[in-house]
Design an enzyme around this catalytic site. Structure first.
Site, PDB file in Angstrom:
ATOM      1  N   PHE A 125       0.839  -1.197   0.000  1.00 23.16           N
ATOM      2  CA  PHE A 125       0.000   0.000   0.000  1.00 23.16           C
ATOM      3  C   PHE A 125       0.876   1.250   0.000  1.00 23.16           C
ATOM      4  O   PHE A 125       1.848   1.333   0.747  1.00 23.16           O
ATOM      5  CB  PHE A 125      -0.900  -0.022   1.241  1.00 23.16           C
ATOM      6  CG  PHE A 125      -1.828   1.156   1.352  1.00 23.16           C
ATOM      7  CD1 PHE A 125      -3.011   1.189   0.632  1.00 23.16           C
ATOM      8  CD2 PHE A 125      -1.517   2.225   2.180  1.00 23.16           C
ATOM      9  CE1 PHE A 125      -3.867   2.278   0.736  1.00 23.16           C
ATOM     10  CE2 PHE A 125      -2.365   3.312   2.287  1.00 23.16           C
ATOM     11  CZ  PHE A 125      -3.542   3.340   1.561  1.00 23.16           C
TER      12      PHE A 125
ATOM     13  N   ASN B 209      -3.278   2.578  10.516  1.00 21.09           N
ATOM     14  CA  ASN B 209      -3.885   2.934   9.230  1.00 21.09           C
ATOM     15  C   ASN B 209      -4.289   1.621   8.573  1.00 21.09           C
ATOM     16  O   ASN B 209      -3.560   1.075   7.750  1.00 21.09           O
ATOM     17  CB  ASN B 209      -2.897   3.719   8.358  1.00 21.09           C
ATOM     18  CG  ASN B 209      -3.519   4.138   7.040  1.00 21.09           C
ATOM     19  OD1 ASN B 209      -4.725   4.072   6.855  1.00 21.09           O
ATOM     20  ND2 ASN B 209      -2.682   4.547   6.103  1.00 21.09           N
ATOM     21  N   PRO B 210      -5.467   1.096   8.938  1.00 20.45           N
ATOM     22  CA  PRO B 210      -5.858  -0.247   8.523  1.00 20.45           C
ATOM     23  C   PRO B 210      -6.580  -0.245   7.173  1.00 20.45           C
ATOM     24  O   PRO B 210      -6.898   0.828   6.632  1.00 20.45           O
ATOM     25  CB  PRO B 210      -6.846  -0.639   9.622  1.00 20.45           C
ATOM     26  CG  PRO B 210      -7.547   0.659   9.927  1.00 20.45           C
ATOM     27  CD  PRO B 210      -6.482   1.739   9.796  1.00 20.45           C
TER      28      PRO B 210
END
Length: 288
Positions: A92, A194-195
């Site tokens: 990510f 920050n999932p």
């Protein structure tokens, strides 16, 4: 060979990116030019004329960006706090809005000596490594469930150690496991998370849908499944006076504060907006 105005190359790049639907065409054009030239973006005005191969190289990267390949995949890096991290396929890409969550966490740590910090769903290691850089005496733990993300995080962690930063402690694990980090129960000063939080079926830009790993973006239960685990784990880990910051979807402006407020051990629940004014993260403190 005749040299060419860099300004015209950037104008043409901006036009192409704008027509392709890129959200920040001028910024991306300038960052691509800076990357090709090997200079900081702010130094571009000092290079009014460039050779034709430079213009060609800019054009090739702009063509890739126009296909909505993430800018960070083209340059190979993303920024977080005072550091840059290597990123690419399989991990990510950290976003600028997460800087605000980091700032809140670092402010909480001011005046605390040797604080214990845990970064849940660390991905590239961005938050954990940014904290270790800004707060060298911190003992920083980071965890992710994905092996590819952990490979990127290990690579970035090694690079930061080589640059002189304090090493972090990197783990493979599921934050939904009720035994994870059991040895840290009641000892942690700060939890950052920050999932994955985008509700399944949500329309996202091509940079996200085609390049970010889906399991790092989307979460079940309307985007709240991983957030629920993060809250439960944080309530167990935090010491009295410790703090928690969790990023969330802009549709979760009510749901996540409600989940935090339902935990009796947590107080001072506060919602925060991102730079665009959208609900973006929530903070809370462990009761004394």
């Amino acid at each position: 060979m005749k040299r060419q105005p860099l300004r015209l190359a950037i104008m043409e790049a901006t036009r192409i990116l704008d027509e392709a639907g890129v959200s920040s065409p001028r910024t991306d054009a300038e960052l691509i030019a800076a990357h090709v030239l090997g200079v900081e973006r702010g130094r571009l005005p000092l290079l009014p004329l460039v050779d034709a191969p430079v213009v060609d190289a800019i054009g090739q990267l702009v063509a890739q960006r126009a296909k909505r390949v993430p800018l960070q995949h083209l340059t190979g890096w993303a920024a977080m706090g005072g550091i840059t991290l290597d990123v690419g396929p399989g991990v990510f890409v950290p976003r600028p809005e997460t800087e605000l969550l980091l700032e809140w966490g670092l402010k909480l740590l001011r005046g605390r000596e040797y604080p214990v910090v845990v970064d849940l769903c660390t991905g590239s290691g961005a938050l954990a490594l940014a904290v270790a850089h800004a707060k060298p005496d911190a003992v920083v733990y980071a965890v992710d469930i994905d092996s590819q993300a952990l490979a990127w995080a290990r690579h970035n962690a090694d690079a930061r150690v080589a640059a002189g930063d304090t090493p972090i402690r990197l783990y493979s694990g599921d934050i939904g496991d009720p035994t994870i980090f059991a040895e840290l129960d009641g000892l942690v000063d700060l939890v950052l998370c920050n999932p994955p939080y985008v509700p399944p079926g949500t329309a996202v830009p091509p940079e996200v849908s085609q390049h970010d790993p889906a399991h790092a973006v989307f979460a079940q239960e309307g985007g709240l499944a991983v957030i629920r685990h993060a809250i439960a784990l944080s309530a167990r880990l935090l010491r009295p006076g410790g703090g928690l910051a969790i990023e969330h979807d802009d549709t979760h402006g009510t749901a996540v504060p409600t989940l935090l407020s339902a935990r009796r051990v947590l107080s001072s629940v506060e919602a925060h907006q991102d730079l665009a004014g959208c609900p973006r993260f929530v903070t809370a403190r462990r009761r004394g």
